[in-house]
Write a protein that holds these residues in place. Structure first.
Motif, short mmCIF file in Angstrom:
data_model
loop_
_atom_site.label_atom_id
_atom_site.label_comp_id
_atom_site.label_asym_id
_atom_site.label_seq_id
_atom_site.Cartn_x
_atom_site.Cartn_y
_atom_site.Cartn_z
N LEU A 2 39.39 32.63 32.65
CA LEU A 2 40.37 33.01 31.65
C LEU A 2 41.72 33.38 32.25
N ASP A 3 41.67 34.08 33.41
CA ASP A 3 42.90 34.56 34.04
C ASP A 3 42.55 34.96 35.47
N LEU A 10 39.81 38.30 38.82
CA LEU A 10 39.50 37.05 38.14
C LEU A 10 38.71 37.41 36.89
N ARG A 11 39.11 36.88 35.75
CA ARG A 11 38.42 37.13 34.49
C ARG A 11 37.83 35.81 34.02
N SER A 12 36.52 35.82 33.74
CA SER A 12 35.83 34.63 33.28
C SER A 12 34.98 34.98 32.07
N MET A 13 34.41 33.96 31.43
CA MET A 13 33.62 34.19 30.23
C MET A 13 32.51 33.16 30.16
N VAL A 52 32.78 34.30 43.97
CA VAL A 52 33.04 33.20 44.91
C VAL A 52 34.40 32.57 44.60
N LEU A 53 34.68 32.34 43.33
CA LEU A 53 35.98 31.77 42.95
C LEU A 53 37.13 32.67 43.38
N LEU A 54 37.01 33.97 43.11
CA LEU A 54 38.07 34.90 43.49
C LEU A 54 38.24 34.93 45.00
N VAL A 88 32.41 38.60 28.89
CA VAL A 88 33.60 38.52 29.73
C VAL A 88 33.29 39.26 31.03
N ILE A 89 33.49 38.57 32.14
CA ILE A 89 33.26 39.14 33.48
C ILE A 89 34.62 39.39 34.11
#
Length: 134
Positions: A2-3, A10-13, A52-54, A88-89
């Motif tokens: 998400l952002d 890092l914000r994910s969903m 991992v992405l962050l 939302v993580i």
């Protein structure tokens, strides 16, 4: 995703579906996403993948002879997650030192806390002379 801001957050969903394999047969009268089932819950997997992405966005992409290993994870599940929920993580970079990355996260559904995590990972070089572990 998400952002994000490299080195910071890092914000994910992910959306919880009744079709998720982990839900099949788990409390059949009431579909709950299990907090911890072998080999791991979807929520914890989303946390690790977001970390991992962050890590990679905050440092450099993995080289062909590298892998990322999540070494430790501490988790606390605070509320049930059910089909139809959007989790939302929100992952935060706690420490980036050389090849090691410490991170934490809060998981929420509609602003309500459902889980919290702390973890650490590192980059390791794979020996090209040895067989790949996968």
């Amino acid at each position: 995703m998400l952002d994000h801001e490299p080195g910071e957050f890092l914000r994910s969903m992910f959306a919880v579906s009744a079709e998720m394999g982990a839900l099949s047969g788990h409390l059949p009268e009431r579909g709950l996403t299990p907090g911890a089932i072998l080999p791991g819950s979807h929520t914890m997997q989303a946390f690790a993948q977001s970390g991992v992405l962050l890590y990679q966005l905050s440092s450099a992409p993995l080289a062909d002879d590298e892998a990322t290993l999540v070494g430790t994870v501490k988790s606390r599940f605070l509320a049930p997650v059910v089909p139809g929920d959007q989790v939302v993580i929100d992952v935060r970079a706690d420490r980036l030192s050389g090849r090691t990355f410490a991170f934490s996260a809060a998981a929420t559904v509609e602003g309500r806390s459902v889980a919290g995590f702390r973890g650490a990972m590192s980059r390791v070089r794979l020996d090209p002379a040895k067989a790949r572990p996968w």
